[in-house]
Write a protein that holds these residues in place. Structure first.
Motif, PDB file in Angstrom:
ATOM      1  N   THR A 294      -2.461  10.694   9.432  1.00  0.00           N
ATOM      2  CA  THR A 294      -2.229   9.782   8.310  1.00  0.00           C
ATOM      3  C   THR A 294      -1.840  10.582   7.070  1.00  0.00           C
ATOM      4  O   THR A 294      -1.981  11.807   7.031  1.00  0.00           O
ATOM      5  CB  THR A 294      -3.480   8.912   8.043  1.00  0.00           C
ATOM      6  OG1 THR A 294      -3.116   7.826   7.194  1.00  0.00           O
ATOM      7  CG2 THR A 294      -4.595   9.702   7.371  1.00  0.00           C
TER       8      THR A 294
ATOM      9  N   TYR B 171     -10.988   7.628   8.520  1.00  0.00           N
ATOM     10  CA  TYR B 171     -11.120   8.275   9.837  1.00  0.00           C
ATOM     11  C   TYR B 171     -12.328   9.213   9.955  1.00  0.00           C
ATOM     12  O   TYR B 171     -13.030   9.177  10.973  1.00  0.00           O
ATOM     13  CB  TYR B 171      -9.815   8.981  10.229  1.00  0.00           C
ATOM     14  CG  TYR B 171      -8.694   8.000  10.486  1.00  0.00           C
ATOM     15  CD1 TYR B 171      -8.833   6.966  11.411  1.00  0.00           C
ATOM     16  CD2 TYR B 171      -7.480   8.090   9.801  1.00  0.00           C
ATOM     17  CE1 TYR B 171      -7.816   6.055  11.640  1.00  0.00           C
ATOM     18  CE2 TYR B 171      -6.459   7.183  10.035  1.00  0.00           C
ATOM     19  CZ  TYR B 171      -6.620   6.169  10.945  1.00  0.00           C
ATOM     20  OH  TYR B 171      -5.620   5.266  11.177  1.00  0.00           O
TER      21      TYR B 171
ATOM     22  N   GLY C 260     -12.041  -3.958   3.571  1.00  0.00           N
ATOM     23  CA  GLY C 260     -13.419  -3.671   3.174  1.00  0.00           C
ATOM     24  C   GLY C 260     -14.450  -4.568   3.830  1.00  0.00           C
ATOM     25  O   GLY C 260     -15.562  -4.711   3.332  1.00  0.00           O
TER      26      GLY C 260
ATOM     27  N   GLN D 169      -5.715   5.537   1.869  1.00  0.00           N
ATOM     28  CA  GLN D 169      -7.060   4.991   2.118  1.00  0.00           C
ATOM     29  C   GLN D 169      -7.550   5.418   3.492  1.00  0.00           C
ATOM     30  O   GLN D 169      -8.734   5.693   3.694  1.00  0.00           O
ATOM     31  CB  GLN D 169      -7.016   3.474   2.049  1.00  0.00           C
ATOM     32  CG  GLN D 169      -6.514   2.961   0.723  1.00  0.00           C
ATOM     33  CD  GLN D 169      -6.477   1.445   0.693  1.00  0.00           C
ATOM     34  OE1 GLN D 169      -7.495   0.802   0.881  1.00  0.00           O
ATOM     35  NE2 GLN D 169      -5.309   0.892   0.471  1.00  0.00           N
TER      36      GLN D 169
ATOM     37  N   LYS E 239      -9.717   8.432   4.046  1.00  0.00           N
ATOM     38  CA  LYS E 239     -11.161   8.305   3.799  1.00  0.00           C
ATOM     39  C   LYS E 239     -11.860   7.672   5.008  1.00  0.00           C
ATOM     40  O   LYS E 239     -13.039   7.897   5.241  1.00  0.00           O
ATOM     41  CB  LYS E 239     -11.415   7.405   2.590  1.00  0.00           C
ATOM     42  CG  LYS E 239     -10.649   7.763   1.337  1.00  0.00           C
ATOM     43  CD  LYS E 239     -11.358   8.859   0.574  1.00  0.00           C
ATOM     44  CE  LYS E 239     -10.783   9.112  -0.788  1.00  0.00           C
ATOM     45  NZ  LYS E 239      -9.335   9.248  -0.872  1.00  0.00           N
TER      46      LYS E 239
ATOM     47  N   TYR F 177      -7.997  -8.831   3.952  1.00  0.00           N
ATOM     48  CA  TYR F 177      -9.210  -8.672   4.777  1.00  0.00           C
ATOM     49  C   TYR F 177      -9.786  -7.251   4.694  1.00  0.00           C
ATOM     50  O   TYR F 177     -10.472  -6.803   5.587  1.00  0.00           O
ATOM     51  CB  TYR F 177      -8.888  -9.051   6.234  1.00  0.00           C
ATOM     52  CG  TYR F 177     -10.122  -9.337   7.065  1.00  0.00           C
ATOM     53  CD1 TYR F 177     -10.754 -10.569   7.017  1.00  0.00           C
ATOM     54  CD2 TYR F 177     -10.667  -8.357   7.881  1.00  0.00           C
ATOM     55  CE1 TYR F 177     -11.892 -10.817   7.761  1.00  0.00           C
ATOM     56  CE2 TYR F 177     -11.812  -8.604   8.638  1.00  0.00           C
ATOM     57  CZ  TYR F 177     -12.412  -9.833   8.567  1.00  0.00           C
ATOM     58  OH  TYR F 177     -13.548 -10.080   9.309  1.00  0.00           O
TER      59      TYR F 177
ATOM     60  N   ASP G 136       0.819  -1.228   0.000  1.00  0.00           N
ATOM     61  CA  ASP G 136       0.000   0.000   0.000  1.00  0.00           C
ATOM     62  C   ASP G 136       0.845   1.267   0.000  1.00  0.00           C
ATOM     63  O   ASP G 136       0.305   2.359  -0.061  1.00  0.00           O
ATOM     64  CB  ASP G 136      -0.905   0.022   1.236  1.00  0.00           C
ATOM     65  CG  ASP G 136      -1.787  -1.202   1.318  1.00  0.00           C
ATOM     66  OD1 ASP G 136      -2.672  -1.337   0.470  1.00  0.00           O
ATOM     67  OD2 ASP G 136      -1.573  -2.038   2.216  1.00  0.00           O
TER      68      ASP G 136
ATOM     69  N   LEU H 269      -2.566   1.453  12.697  1.00  0.00           N
ATOM     70  CA  LEU H 269      -3.788   0.756  12.266  1.00  0.00           C
ATOM     71  C   LEU H 269      -3.480   0.051  10.952  1.00  0.00           C
ATOM     72  O   LEU H 269      -3.241   0.707   9.934  1.00  0.00           O
ATOM     73  CB  LEU H 269      -4.940   1.751  12.077  1.00  0.00           C
ATOM     74  CG  LEU H 269      -6.214   1.182  11.425  1.00  0.00           C
ATOM     75  CD1 LEU H 269      -6.895   0.155  12.326  1.00  0.00           C
ATOM     76  CD2 LEU H 269      -7.200   2.303  11.077  1.00  0.00           C
TER      77      LEU H 269
HETATM   78  C1  LIG Z   1      -7.047   2.000   6.067  1.00  0.00           C
HETATM   79  C2  LIG Z   1      -7.394   0.555   6.432  1.00  0.00           C
HETATM   80  C3  LIG Z   1      -6.957   0.291   7.865  1.00  0.00           C
HETATM   81  C4  LIG Z   1      -8.922   0.344   6.295  1.00  0.00           C
HETATM   82  O1  LIG Z   1      -9.214  -0.983   6.723  1.00  0.00           O
HETATM   83  P1  LIG Z   1     -10.572  -1.758   6.305  1.00  0.00           P
HETATM   84  O2  LIG Z   1     -10.713  -2.910   7.211  1.00  0.00           O
HETATM   85  O3  LIG Z   1     -10.566  -2.017   4.852  1.00  0.00           O
HETATM   86  O4  LIG Z   1     -11.685  -0.669   6.651  1.00  0.00           O
HETATM   87  P2  LIG Z   1     -13.221  -0.969   6.984  1.00  0.00           P
HETATM   88  O5  LIG Z   1     -13.713  -2.064   6.104  1.00  0.00           O
HETATM   89  O6  LIG Z   1     -13.400  -1.166   8.445  1.00  0.00           O
HETATM   90  O7  LIG Z   1     -13.912   0.393   6.559  1.00  0.00           O
HETATM   91  C5  LIG Z   1     -14.223   1.400   7.529  1.00  0.00           C
HETATM   92  C6  LIG Z   1     -15.011   2.483   6.813  1.00  0.00           C
HETATM   93  O8  LIG Z   1     -14.157   3.175   5.894  1.00  0.00           O
HETATM   94  C7  LIG Z   1     -14.614   3.008   4.560  1.00  0.00           C
HETATM   95  N1  LIG Z   1     -13.448   2.734   3.701  1.00  0.00           N
HETATM   96  C8  LIG Z   1     -12.522   1.762   3.865  1.00  0.00           C
HETATM   97  N2  LIG Z   1     -11.601   1.839   2.887  1.00  0.00           N
HETATM   98  C9  LIG Z   1     -11.988   2.875   2.098  1.00  0.00           C
HETATM   99  C10 LIG Z   1     -11.451   3.449   0.911  1.00  0.00           C
HETATM  100  N3  LIG Z   1     -10.327   2.976   0.352  1.00  0.00           N
HETATM  101  N4  LIG Z   1     -12.094   4.503   0.363  1.00  0.00           N
HETATM  102  C11 LIG Z   1     -13.235   5.000   0.913  1.00  0.00           C
HETATM  103  N5  LIG Z   1     -13.792   4.500   2.058  1.00  0.00           N
HETATM  104  C12 LIG Z   1     -13.172   3.451   2.621  1.00  0.00           C
HETATM  105  C13 LIG Z   1     -15.572   1.839   4.579  1.00  0.00           C
HETATM  106  O9  LIG Z   1     -16.561   1.957   3.579  1.00  0.00           O
HETATM  107  C14 LIG Z   1     -16.146   1.917   5.984  1.00  0.00           C
HETATM  108  O10 LIG Z   1     -17.184   2.868   6.052  1.00  0.00           O
HETATM  109  P3  LIG Z   1     -18.644   2.433   6.586  1.00  0.00           P
HETATM  110  O11 LIG Z   1     -18.403   1.529   7.788  1.00  0.00           O
HETATM  111  O12 LIG Z   1     -19.282   3.736   6.934  1.00  0.00           O
HETATM  112  O13 LIG Z   1     -19.251   1.696   5.449  1.00  0.00           O
HETATM  113  C15 LIG Z   1      -6.700  -0.434   5.459  1.00  0.00           C
HETATM  114  O14 LIG Z   1      -6.995  -0.056   4.141  1.00  0.00           O
HETATM  115  C16 LIG Z   1      -5.206  -0.501   5.632  1.00  0.00           C
HETATM  116  O15 LIG Z   1      -4.710  -1.251   6.479  1.00  0.00           O
HETATM  117  N6  LIG Z   1      -4.457   0.275   4.801  1.00  0.00           N
HETATM  118  C17 LIG Z   1      -2.999   0.253   4.826  1.00  0.00           C
HETATM  119  C18 LIG Z   1      -2.445   0.739   6.144  1.00  0.00           C
HETATM  120  C19 LIG Z   1      -2.878   2.134   6.483  1.00  0.00           C
HETATM  121  O16 LIG Z   1      -2.959   3.018   5.657  1.00  0.00           O
HETATM  122  N7  LIG Z   1      -3.129   2.320   7.785  1.00  0.00           N
HETATM  123  C20 LIG Z   1      -3.448   3.592   8.353  1.00  0.00           C
HETATM  124  C21 LIG Z   1      -2.191   4.229   8.798  1.00  0.00           C
HETATM  125  S1  LIG Z   1      -2.565   5.767   9.590  1.00  0.00           S
END
Ligand SMILES: CC(C)(COP(=O)(O)OP(=O)(O)OC[C@H]1O[C@@H](n2cnc3c(N)ncnc32)[C@H](O)[C@@H]1OP(=O)(O)O)[C@@H](O)C(=O)NCCC(=O)NCCS
Length: 184
Positions: A141, A151, A114, A146, A149, A112, A32, A106
């Motif tokens: 962040t 938080y 979405g 991603q 979007k 896993y 990522d 995080l």
């Molecule tokens: C960011 C990250 C933690 C999200 O994890 P995830 O398990 O896919 O997220 P969730 O499925 O719990 O989604 C939570 C909410 O955010 C939204 N969301 C998740 N990814 C999204 C994206 N790429 N774009 C828009 N919205 C998004 C979901 O729709 C959900 O909203 P809702 O519950 O209102 O429908 C994951 O993509 C990740 O680990 N990314 C790489 C590491 C990273 O960037 N970590 C953060 C460092 S600060």
């Protein structure tokens, strides 16, 4: 789809999972391009050492770790839980800010995404934070990631942006956005 299970990490019960946490951390950096402390080339051992040190902080009470566990395929004879995500809350000593917590690291496994994993992790983290009297959450962040979007959807309010804040795993300086959330 089964609801994800989130648990509080304990050294005794989950210490053997630190290499899995380190592998998810590495995958987020490589796959990522997440800015997350380390730059390639990634040596597994340095990320694992980092998590071993973080785990020690859980014993000191200056941090806790929430872990996301996914039930493996239904129908297999033993019900096994696979670690698919992590988040930590750092709680450094402060008499004037004893109610503040810093959300860090995080990561949800790329396999896993979405499926509500980040939401479940943050919900668990906030409940555990409240138990410890932490009512103000702070985090940051990369702009364009991603997570940027995610938080606001979890109730975090943007408080500002810093240009050229961190070095990207693919090179170059990236801008950062900072958020807060009052839990009470
Ligand atoms: C960011 C990250 C933690 C999200 O994890 P995830 O398990 O896919 O997220 P969730 O499925 O719990 O989604 C939570 C909410 O955010 C939204 N969301 C998740 N990814 C999204 C994206 N790429 N774009 C828009 N919205 C998004 C979901 O729709 C959900 O909203 P809702 O519950 O209102 O429908 C994951 O993509 C990740 O680990 N990314 C790489 C590491 C990273 O960037 N970590 C953060 C460092 S600060």
């Amino acid at each position: 789809m089964p609801t994800p299970t989130v648990k509080l990490f304990s050294q005794r019960e989950h210490g053997h999972l630190l290499p899995v946490i380190a592998a998810i951390h590495a995958a987020c950096i490589v796959r990522d391009q997440t800015i997350a402390t380390f730059l390639p080339p990634l040596k597994g051992s340095k990320i694992q050492k980092f998590w071993e040190d973080i785990a020690k902080e859980t014993d000191l009470g200056t941090r806790f770790i929430s872990i996301l566990l996914n039930e493996s395929e239904l129908g297999t004879k033993a019900k096994e839980l696979e670690l698919v995500g992590v988040v930590t809350l750092s709680m450094p000593f402060s008499e004037t800010g004893s109610f503040r917590g810093f959300v860090e690291k995080l990561f949800v496994s790329p396999t896993y995404r979405g499926r509500g994993g980040a939401r479940a992790l943050m919900c668990h983290l906030e409940a555990e934070a409240l138990k410890r009297g932490k009512t103000l959450m702070l985090l940051d962040t990369e702009i364009g990631s991603q997570a940027e979007k995610v938080y606001p959807k979890l109730g975090y309010t943007e408080m500002g942006r810093i240009p050229r804040y961190g070095i990207s795993p693919v090179g170059g300086l990236k801008d950062e956005v900072f958020y807060y959330k009052h839990l009470q």
